[in-house]
Design a protein around this motif. Structure first.
Motif, short mmCIF file in Angstrom:
data_model
loop_
_atom_site.label_atom_id
_atom_site.label_comp_id
_atom_site.label_asym_id
_atom_site.label_seq_id
_atom_site.Cartn_x
_atom_site.Cartn_y
_atom_site.Cartn_z
N GLU A 75 29.56 83.14 56.15
CA GLU A 75 29.28 83.26 54.73
C GLU A 75 27.87 82.74 54.46
O GLU A 75 27.43 81.76 55.06
CB GLU A 75 30.30 82.46 53.91
CG GLU A 75 31.72 82.98 54.03
CD GLU A 75 32.71 82.10 53.30
OE1 GLU A 75 32.32 80.97 52.91
OE2 GLU A 75 33.86 82.53 53.13
N ILE A 76 27.17 83.41 53.55
CA ILE A 76 25.77 83.08 53.30
C ILE A 76 25.58 82.68 51.84
O ILE A 76 26.06 83.35 50.92
CB ILE A 76 24.85 84.28 53.62
CG1 ILE A 76 24.96 84.65 55.10
CG2 ILE A 76 23.40 83.97 53.26
CD1 ILE A 76 24.16 85.89 55.49
N SER A 77 24.90 81.56 51.63
CA SER A 77 24.48 81.17 50.28
C SER A 77 22.98 80.97 50.29
O SER A 77 22.36 80.81 51.36
CB SER A 77 25.20 79.89 49.83
OG SER A 77 25.00 78.84 50.76
N GLN A 78 22.37 80.98 49.12
CA GLN A 78 20.90 80.98 49.06
C GLN A 78 20.39 80.12 47.93
O GLN A 78 21.10 79.80 46.98
CB GLN A 78 20.39 82.40 48.91
CG GLN A 78 20.85 83.10 47.64
CD GLN A 78 20.47 84.56 47.61
OE1 GLN A 78 20.35 85.22 48.64
NE2 GLN A 78 20.28 85.10 46.42
N PHE A 79 19.13 79.76 48.09
CA PHE A 79 18.45 78.93 47.08
C PHE A 79 16.94 79.17 47.21
O PHE A 79 16.43 79.38 48.31
CB PHE A 79 18.76 77.44 47.31
CG PHE A 79 17.95 76.49 46.46
CD1 PHE A 79 18.21 76.35 45.12
CD2 PHE A 79 16.92 75.75 47.02
CE1 PHE A 79 17.47 75.48 44.33
CE2 PHE A 79 16.17 74.88 46.24
CZ PHE A 79 16.45 74.75 44.90
N ARG B 216 18.45 79.87 53.24
CA ARG B 216 19.72 80.54 53.48
C ARG B 216 20.61 79.59 54.28
O ARG B 216 20.19 79.06 55.31
CB ARG B 216 19.54 81.83 54.27
CG ARG B 216 18.86 82.95 53.52
CD ARG B 216 19.74 83.54 52.42
NE ARG B 216 19.14 84.74 51.85
CZ ARG B 216 18.20 84.75 50.92
NH1 ARG B 216 17.74 83.59 50.46
NH2 ARG B 216 17.73 85.88 50.44
N PHE C 108 20.77 71.40 45.92
CA PHE C 108 21.23 72.34 46.95
C PHE C 108 21.11 71.74 48.34
O PHE C 108 22.03 71.87 49.16
CB PHE C 108 20.43 73.65 46.87
CG PHE C 108 20.78 74.66 47.93
CD1 PHE C 108 21.87 75.49 47.78
CD2 PHE C 108 20.02 74.77 49.09
CE1 PHE C 108 22.21 76.43 48.75
CE2 PHE C 108 20.34 75.70 50.07
CZ PHE C 108 21.45 76.53 49.90
N THR D 23 27.44 79.67 57.16
CA THR D 23 28.56 78.87 57.63
C THR D 23 29.12 79.46 58.92
O THR D 23 28.75 80.56 59.34
CB THR D 23 29.68 78.83 56.57
OG1 THR D 23 30.26 80.15 56.46
CG2 THR D 23 29.14 78.39 55.22
#
Length: 280
Positions: free
Chosen positions: A22-26, A15, A49, A18
């Motif tokens: 804001e959260i992004s995932q992989f 995870r 990523f 920022t």
């Protein structure tokens, strides 16, 4: 930016948070420094990523299987450092991930039932007690490798019901030589043995498959939860695919042994993301 990782033997959930929250995932391959060198882990970390974040991440919180000892934590840190040369890196055990994700700031027993198994007694801030976790050969009761090992042994010895055995032969074209090769000659035998749990779960309505899980969970209770002080008064929380997808059997076995089950999560990563957001 904060990067959080929860890594087990089979997969790693990442995870990115920022400054704007804001959260992004992989999701990528799993790591375990008990079985891999820093160089091997570093090679597997070279995915887009992560490589695209190499200059932006300020701090990494990595929670991983096998990260109990200082030596193993150093190995993981060295692998991460090969990509994230400027970030602060904190490596901790996957038990702390389970405890923070399920208990937060409350006391309880945190358990892992995934490919492997483990547990700890958590006071809301620190792990105050834990049981030995000697891995898939000497331990991992209740975990996928342990259940898969029993399943494959029953196949080899023709000690599973014919109906189940016929389904196994049809689905996997399995034979004894193939099993021996995967378990004794190929890498990551724990992953291989645990891979059969998907089939066992799909057929848990069959008494044989149901009891594989039930008996494995009882063994886990005896080796882990029931050895903690006042375990009957503490909520037991679980993370891991084995616990999550077989929660009905887990809760039934726990009820039969006077264990109070609270949360059961497939993985701790969402809880960890919430836990670490406060640091921004």
């Amino acid at each position: 930016m904060i990067l959080i990782a929860d890594s087990g033997a089979s997969k790693t959930d990442w995870r990115l948070i920022t400054k704007e929250k804001e959260i992004s995932q992989f999701r990528g391959i799993g790591f375990n420094p008990n079985y891999q060198t820093s160089e091997e882990m570093a090679q597997e970390l070279q995915v887009d990523f992560l490589m695209n974040l190499s200059e932006e991440v300020e701090i990494i919180y990595y929670y991983g299987a096998g990260c109990t000892s200082h030596k193993n934590r150093q190995q993981v840190e060295a692998a991460l450092r090969s990509i994230f040369k400027r970030a602060a890196i904190v490596v901790d055990h996957d038990l702390m991930a389970a405890a923070r994700a399920t208990c937060g700031s409350r006391a309880g027993i945190a358990c892992i039932l995934g490919t492997g198994s483990n547990s700890c007694d958590y006071d809301g801030e620190l792990i105050i007690a834990k049981r030995p976790a000697p891995g898939y050969i000497l331990g991992d009761e209740g975990g996928g490798a342990y259940i898969g090992k029993r399943f494959l042994a029953d196949f080899i010895h023709e000690e599973m019901p014919k109906k189940i055995r016929d389904l196994v032969l049809e689905k996997f074209q399995l034979d004894n030589a193939q099993i021996i090769e995967h378990v004794y000659q190929r890498p990551f035998p724990g992953r291989y043995m645990a891979s059969f749990c998907r089939f066992i779960t799909e057929h848990k309505h069959e008494p044989y498959c149901y009891m594989l899980y039930y008996q494995a969970f009882v063994e886990f209770f005896k080796k882990h939860i029931m050895k903690y002080d006042d375990y009957k008064k503490k909520p037991a929380n679980f993370v891991g695919s084995i616990a999550f997808y077989n929660s009905d059997i887990l809760r039934s076995a726990a009820y039969d042994h006077d264990i109070h089950v609270n949360l059961i999560l497939e993985g701790p990563i969402s809880g960890l993301a919430l836990y670490h957001q406060q640091l921004l």
